[in-house]
Design an enzyme around this catalytic site. Structure first.
Site: not given
Length: 250
Positions: A106-108, A196
């Site tokens: 998962l993105d930051k 993303h």
């Protein structure tokens, strides 16, 4: 898993101590198997049937662990990072011996459902592109998300690098309005996990995601009782559902 294993390997795996420390504990008479004091910490035992006790405490052996995390923002989906705190840093020290890792990323700045395990085979099945494991996200988007966007997603969109996504299922929960400063709220289910991807899919239709949270992966939904940063082990039913889902796709 083999029927029998070295006792010191089993105890080291669950974090009781190093092999040298376990050798010392055996000499001190602190380790028992089936009620018999152990002299050799390297003896063969069956962790499924033998009763192992160290300092009077029964040792519960398991090869794999499966954890559900409600990932917070600002934490990276990795086992180690030179700059940022990782999801593994959020775990209780009791899980350190299992060397778990996040299944996918998962993105930051993305919150929500993240699975962590040390079961490499299960992780591979979840991440294999040919398995098409569904992932559902909740997002807030600037500004108006329309039926036209829903139709575009249902056909797949072309990302900025030319990649054409598989069809996605877009559910519009609230239609935003720029003049009133109201964001759209949506749920999007995709079958891939490109870099993303959710943000880039909305970019492809001229929209911007400002908040993103994964709410489910495969047959598992994020436990609503988990606060951000909290973790719990999967239940037996959840683990069975996860395994059954992938067996049916083979």
């Amino acid at each position: 898993m083999k029927q029998t294993q070295r006792l010191d390997k089993i105890l080291a795996h669950v974090g009781i101590g190093t092999r040298s420390e376990l050798k010392r504990l055996a000499k001190e008479g602190a380790i028992f198997v089936n009620g018999v004091k152990v002299k050799d910490s390297g003896m063969q035992v069956n962790p499924d049937t033998d009763i192992i006790k160290v300092n009077g405490e029964t040792v519960l052996y398991r090869e794999f662990v499966y954890l559900m995390m409600n990932k917070p923002q600002g934490v990276v989906s990795a086992t180690e990072d030179n700059r940022d705190r990782t999801v593994v840093d959020l775990l209780d020290a009791a899980y350190a011996p299992f060397e778990v890792f996040p299944v996918g990323r998962l993105d930051k700045d993305t919150e929500g459902f993240l699975l962590l395990t040390n079961d490499g085979k299960l992780a591979h099945n979840l991440l294999s592109p040919r398995k098409h494991v569904p992932k559902t996200y909740f997002a807030k988007v600037e500004w108006e998300v329309s039926e036209k966007d829903r139709e575009a997603f249902s056909n797949g969109v072309t990302l900025d690098d030319g990649y054409e996504t598989l069809p996605g299922i877009l559910k519009i929960l609230k239609i935003g309005n720029e003049s009133e400063g109201v964001l759209s709220e949506i749920e999007l289910t995709i079958m891939e996990g490109k870099y993303h991807q959710v943000k880039r899919m909305f970019q492809a239709v001229g929209k911007k995601v400002v908040y993103l949270k994964r709410i489910s992966m495969g047959p598992l939904a994020l436990d609503p009782s988990l606060e951000l940063g909290q973790v719990r082990e999967l239940s037996a039913d959840e683990l069975l559902a996860l395994r059954n889902a992938h067996e049916s796709q083979n």
